[in-house]
Design an enzyme around this catalytic site. Sequence first.
Site: not given
Length: 319
Positions: A32, A181
């Site tokens: 991204i 995460y």
Amino acid sequence: MSSASSTPSWDVHRLPRAEGRVFLVTGGNAGIGYFVAEQLSATGATVVLGSRSPAKAEAAMGSIRARVAGARVRAVRMDLADLSSLQSAVASLDVARLDAVVHNAGVALDDPPREETADGHEIMFGTNHLGHFALTRWLMPLLSAAPAARVVTMGSFAAKSERLDLDDLQSRKEYRPKRTYGRSKLAQMYFGVELDRRLRAADSTVASVVAHPGGALDSLTPSRPPVHVRTTGARLGAAPAALLVQGKDAGAWPAVRAVLDPAVRGGQLWGPRVFGLRGEPRNEPVWEHLADPSVAARLWDASCELTRVPGQFPTAGNT
């Protein structure tokens, strides 16, 4: 601006010009972050890629220059897992001011064992949150020198279902990679919201905005060789998923809008329009658990202690 209906029209394919402005994108060499950098480069701004790998940064810059005529793009070596290196990395930017930073770089592990940074922090929490926390401290003088700078923190939809364990931020008691995460990204998002509270209290010209990409898959992402190559098989196999999620090029849109749109305000959360998973960027309500200032304040204090940033975390006026 508190709802999608109150925001002006925004065309992700016709971005406003930004000549003369300087943007830093951490992890801008892949995923991204690469598409954030490519899209911001198309505005005429100078875009700096913060990357651990000079070779990967060089490949990303070549790809951007091949697609964006006259792109003003360069790179600095930046390792968010090494807190002691960040002050010199900021000095190597060699700019008088910084108009925006996009905190995008991150580590995501799928399997045990638990790993640590050189500073002894769990690697996802240490890189994704603590690294960006410390980096912002060193960037604040450059951000404060700009007329209306923005700190854009890239969170994750995975954080929506997570809650922080403030007594086990480093996942020492129980380590599950996907949960760790998600919590590391949630910590980043808490930081982005709390940073804006503190900037507003200091009457700073800097604003802090949180964004997330929704569901962004490599298999739905257009090729950018050698940075990313999508095979025909991957494209065809992912076609059904496109009804619900999107590629990483579209996953970049909320962060890009958070950088460029003058209607965006500090403290907001931006994500994809359709179920928070895909589509054009919109201002969405800050998640209920993310709006808890007591959790954010405790995380802030813990982050100051863990990163050993000198003195009070700087805002305009005390940099």
